[in-house]
Scaffold this active site. Structure first.
Site, mmCIF file in Angstrom:
data_model
loop_
_atom_site.group_PDB
_atom_site.id
_atom_site.type_symbol
_atom_site.label_atom_id
_atom_site.label_comp_id
_atom_site.label_asym_id
_atom_site.label_seq_id
_atom_site.Cartn_x
_atom_site.Cartn_y
_atom_site.Cartn_z
ATOM 1 N N ARG A 147 27.350 29.524 5.897
ATOM 2 C CA ARG A 147 27.073 28.096 6.063
ATOM 3 C C ARG A 147 25.592 27.941 6.380
ATOM 4 O O ARG A 147 25.050 28.689 7.210
ATOM 5 C CB ARG A 147 27.927 27.517 7.194
ATOM 6 C CG ARG A 147 27.842 26.013 7.274
ATOM 7 C CD ARG A 147 28.644 25.464 8.447
ATOM 8 N NE ARG A 147 27.808 25.340 9.634
ATOM 9 C CZ ARG A 147 28.064 24.508 10.641
ATOM 10 N NH1 ARG A 147 29.152 23.732 10.615
ATOM 11 N NH2 ARG A 147 27.269 24.455 11.687
ATOM 12 N N TYR A 159 22.268 19.089 15.724
ATOM 13 C CA TYR A 159 23.541 19.780 15.985
ATOM 14 C C TYR A 159 23.845 20.757 14.851
ATOM 15 O O TYR A 159 23.693 20.417 13.676
ATOM 16 C CB TYR A 159 24.668 18.759 16.108
ATOM 17 C CG TYR A 159 25.991 19.384 16.475
ATOM 18 C CD1 TYR A 159 26.233 19.815 17.775
ATOM 19 C CD2 TYR A 159 26.989 19.562 15.524
ATOM 20 C CE1 TYR A 159 27.434 20.404 18.120
ATOM 21 C CE2 TYR A 159 28.206 20.146 15.862
ATOM 22 C CZ TYR A 159 28.417 20.564 17.163
ATOM 23 O OH TYR A 159 29.612 21.145 17.498
ATOM 24 N N ASP A 224 27.586 21.651 6.148
ATOM 25 C CA ASP A 224 28.361 20.678 6.933
ATOM 26 C C ASP A 224 27.522 19.420 7.142
ATOM 27 O O ASP A 224 26.468 19.474 7.789
ATOM 28 C CB ASP A 224 28.718 21.325 8.282
ATOM 29 C CG ASP A 224 29.733 20.507 9.073
ATOM 30 O OD1 ASP A 224 29.970 19.329 8.712
ATOM 31 O OD2 ASP A 224 30.286 21.055 10.047
ATOM 32 N N HIS A 226 28.615 16.806 8.768
ATOM 33 C CA HIS A 226 29.008 16.272 10.070
ATOM 34 C C HIS A 226 29.175 14.757 10.109
ATOM 35 O O HIS A 226 28.739 14.101 11.056
ATOM 36 C CB HIS A 226 28.068 16.767 11.171
ATOM 37 C CG HIS A 226 28.823 17.531 12.199
ATOM 38 N ND1 HIS A 226 29.419 16.917 13.280
ATOM 39 C CD2 HIS A 226 29.151 18.831 12.274
ATOM 40 C CE1 HIS A 226 30.047 17.832 13.993
ATOM 41 N NE2 HIS A 226 29.913 18.998 13.399
ATOM 42 N N GLU A 250 30.879 19.835 3.413
ATOM 43 C CA GLU A 250 31.908 19.498 4.406
ATOM 44 C C GLU A 250 31.596 18.187 5.116
ATOM 45 O O GLU A 250 30.426 17.904 5.411
ATOM 46 C CB GLU A 250 31.951 20.647 5.423
ATOM 47 C CG GLU A 250 32.815 20.382 6.638
ATOM 48 C CD GLU A 250 32.652 21.466 7.697
ATOM 49 O OE1 GLU A 250 32.100 22.545 7.377
ATOM 50 O OE2 GLU A 250 33.059 21.232 8.836
ATOM 51 N N GLU A 276 38.434 18.581 9.916
ATOM 52 C CA GLU A 276 38.468 19.207 11.239
ATOM 53 C C GLU A 276 38.802 18.216 12.345
ATOM 54 O O GLU A 276 39.272 18.616 13.405
ATOM 55 C CB GLU A 276 37.154 19.949 11.541
ATOM 56 C CG GLU A 276 35.961 19.041 11.714
ATOM 57 C CD GLU A 276 34.671 19.793 12.027
ATOM 58 O OE1 GLU A 276 34.403 20.794 11.350
ATOM 59 O OE2 GLU A 276 33.954 19.371 12.942
ATOM 60 N N ARG A 297 40.310 21.258 6.046
ATOM 61 C CA ARG A 297 39.549 21.859 7.140
ATOM 62 C C ARG A 297 40.270 21.880 8.490
ATOM 63 O O ARG A 297 39.676 22.215 9.516
ATOM 64 C CB ARG A 297 38.237 21.075 7.304
ATOM 65 C CG ARG A 297 37.216 21.382 6.263
ATOM 66 C CD ARG A 297 36.554 22.720 6.495
ATOM 67 N NE ARG A 297 35.682 22.701 7.654
ATOM 68 C CZ ARG A 297 35.581 23.701 8.531
ATOM 69 N NH1 ARG A 297 36.307 24.782 8.419
ATOM 70 N NH2 ARG A 297 34.742 23.618 9.548
ATOM 71 N N GLU A 353 36.536 29.843 8.489
ATOM 72 C CA GLU A 353 35.324 29.769 9.323
ATOM 73 C C GLU A 353 35.461 30.761 10.483
ATOM 74 O O GLU A 353 36.503 30.837 11.122
ATOM 75 C CB GLU A 353 35.179 28.345 9.872
ATOM 76 C CG GLU A 353 33.933 28.141 10.703
ATOM 77 C CD GLU A 353 33.808 26.701 11.206
ATOM 78 O OE1 GLU A 353 34.824 25.984 11.240
ATOM 79 O OE2 GLU A 353 32.699 26.309 11.564
ATOM 80 N N TRP A 416 28.529 11.577 13.861
ATOM 81 C CA TRP A 416 27.928 12.908 13.792
ATOM 82 C C TRP A 416 28.992 13.964 13.549
ATOM 83 O O TRP A 416 30.143 13.722 13.662
ATOM 84 C CB TRP A 416 27.157 13.236 15.068
ATOM 85 C CG TRP A 416 28.007 13.470 16.231
ATOM 86 C CD1 TRP A 416 28.608 12.539 17.043
ATOM 87 C CD2 TRP A 416 28.429 14.743 16.745
ATOM 88 N NE1 TRP A 416 29.341 13.134 18.003
ATOM 89 C CE2 TRP A 416 29.255 14.490 17.848
ATOM 90 C CE3 TRP A 416 28.172 16.061 16.353
ATOM 91 C CZ2 TRP A 416 29.853 15.519 18.576
ATOM 92 C CZ3 TRP A 416 28.741 17.077 17.086
ATOM 93 C CH2 TRP A 416 29.578 16.797 18.188
HETATM 94 C C1 GCO Z 1 32.362 23.205 12.342
HETATM 95 C C2 GCO Z 1 32.228 22.087 13.263
HETATM 96 C C3 GCO Z 1 32.119 22.351 14.718
HETATM 97 C C4 GCO Z 1 32.527 21.114 15.487
HETATM 98 C C5 GCO Z 1 33.103 21.449 16.810
HETATM 99 C C6 GCO Z 1 33.542 20.216 17.565
HETATM 100 O O1 GCO Z 1 32.340 22.949 11.150
HETATM 101 O O2 GCO Z 1 32.522 24.310 12.827
HETATM 102 O O3 GCO Z 1 31.651 20.963 12.742
HETATM 103 O O4 GCO Z 1 30.895 22.846 15.099
HETATM 104 O O5 GCO Z 1 31.460 20.249 15.643
HETATM 105 O O6 GCO Z 1 34.148 22.310 16.595
HETATM 106 O O7 GCO Z 1 34.291 20.545 18.653
HETATM 107 MG MG MG Z 2 32.348 20.961 10.664
#
Ligand code: GCO
Ligand code: MG
Length: 416
Positions: A147, A159, A224, A226, A250, A276, A297, A353, A416
């Site tokens: 990634r 982040y 990602d 986000h 993602e 996620e 995810r 992941e 985010w």
């Molecule tokens: C990922 C994520 C994580 C999340 C986190 C939130 O793709 O691994 O985006 O970094 O932000 O798990 O709790």
């Molecule tokens: Mg993610």
């Protein structure tokens, strides 16, 4: 075999984890991950105050019935807190059933479909040279899929990007401070970061161009977003990244808006992954039946456990959609092990992941899964293959921690 007792263990070896342990009247124990990053105690309370009193005396073998009892019986369905709590019960009962059978869990899920689960790691850099170093480091650590996240010129910390990096140093796959420890900062208030989507969209294609120029066309690369883009911004990014052949893009847009994926899909052939922050199969109905995504995810931990995740992945398989289960360090080693058993067994596995937990975390959670030549294997230990060391857990007491908050340059709170 009846449930004799159940308890939650909240511990913070580097970051917070909530674990459910169920014990049967014949002395077997099972573990389930109930960690909800930044909202941990809500799940611990849901379990202790509302679920554990219902478990004592139940037949530990009746996993499906217990799942439905907790889901339908509560009247109030879904949501991250409820589904993480149900996931923990479900996973602990599968751990017990597999231990009772003397088999690794994947055998009960149909047996192995592959020798191991392809894992992707998190490379990042505040600038391109630092990113390239981080990718080299991940390749040296055995990763075969990467990634890619970077800082954006003109912005501060972003982040997903390690706060410090460099080959062999902090921010690397083998040790030191990692970005994922930083945002779960133990403090009274969340850190606030600044974001500018247009600057990001201008910067990212050049990043992937540099990565492909350095590492060639074969290495699977992921990114990602986000949840930070509008649908048309995401469509534009997907199109501009097409020359770099991503494995997936993602979380391009906020998860609640399923129709957003329809718009993105109309514009780009870059594969899409999302889920996620989802907690139920019902979050995916439009996305799967209309074939708007390529990878699911979700995590076992946040989606109702092994039972629910298996059903979700079977549903996805009907539409040719593959798994890409969430595996950040805020999913505990118990949740990671549950994912690995599914990864090994299901037919429509895509990728897993894998960020690696800290040494402190692994002192508390004694794992048996392995990572070699880019592949994860859950091991053949009966059950999930993870045990919790209570004495070690007690050395790391819970401390409040928050994920960051994201604001645009004018101060507006942003996704985010
Ligand atoms: C990922 C994520 C994580 C999340 C986190 C939130 O793709 O691994 O985006 O970094 O932000 O798990 O709790
Ligand atoms: Mg993610």
């Amino acid at each position: 075999m009846r449930i004799a007792s159940a308890e939650t263990i909240t511990t913070s070896p580097g970051r917070n984890f909530v674990t459910l342990r169920i014990t049967t009247d014949d002395g077997l124990t099972g573990l389930g991950d109930a960690t909800l990053n930044g909202r941990e105690l809500a799940v611990a309370s849901y379990l202790s105050d509302h679920v554990i009193p219902l478990l004592t005396g139940r037949d530990a073998a009746r996993i499906e019935d217990t799942w439905q009892y907790l889901y339908r019986g509560a009247y109030w369905r879904r949501g991250p807190v409820t589904m993480a709590a149900i996931a923990a019960v479900d996973t602990a009962l599968w751990d017990i059933k597999a231990k009772a059978a003397g088999m690794p869990l994947y055998q009960l899920l149909g047996g192995a479909s592959r020798t191991g689960a392809l894992a992707y790691g998190h490379a990042s850099g505040r600038d391109i040279p630092e990113l390239l170093d981080s990718i080299r480091e991940h390749l040296a650590a055995g990763y075969r899929a990467i990634r890619v996240q970077t800082g954006v010129p003109g912005l501060g910390p972003v982040y997903g990007v390690a706060s410090s990096g460099g080959a062999g140093g902090a921010g690397g796959p083998g040790g030191g401070e990692r970005y994922d420890y930083e945002p779960a900062r133990r403090a009274a208030l969340p850190v606030e970061e600044t974001w500018d989507t247009r600057a990001y969209l201008r910067h990212l294609p050049g990043v992937f161009e540099a990565v492909r120029a350095e590492f060639g066309p074969e290495l699977p690369l992921l990114h990602d977003g986000h949840h930070r883009m509008t649908p048309i911004q995401a469509a534009k990014l997907g199109t501009s990244l097409e020359p770099y052949d991503l494995f997936w893009l993602e979380d391009a847009t906020p998860g609640e808006d399923q129709a957003a994926l329809r718009l993105i899909r109309q514009h780009t052939t870059t594969p899409l992954a999302i889920g996620e922050v989802f907690n139920s199969v019902h979050d995916y109905t439009t996305l799967l039946t209309e074939r708007l995504i390529d990878y699911v995810r979700s995590a076992v931990t946040h989606t109702g456990g092994v039972t629910a995740m298996k059903k979700l992945l079977d549903f996805a398989a009907v539409y040719g959609v593959k798994s890409g289960m969430h595996g950040p360090t805020d999913v505990s080693p118990v949740g990671m092990a549950a994912a690995l058993h599914l990864d090994l067994a299901i037919h429509n596995f895509g990728i897993q992941e894998y960020m690696r937990h800290s040494a402190e975390t692994l002192e508390v959670f004694r794992t048996s899964y392995t990572f070699a030549d880019g592949l994860l294997h859950p091991s053949d230990t009966p059950g999930l293959g993870v045990e919790l060391d209570d004495a070690a857990a007690a050395r790391f007491p819970y401390a409040p921690a928050y994920l960051p908050v994201n604001r645009l340059t004018d101060g507006t709170v942003h996704d985010w």
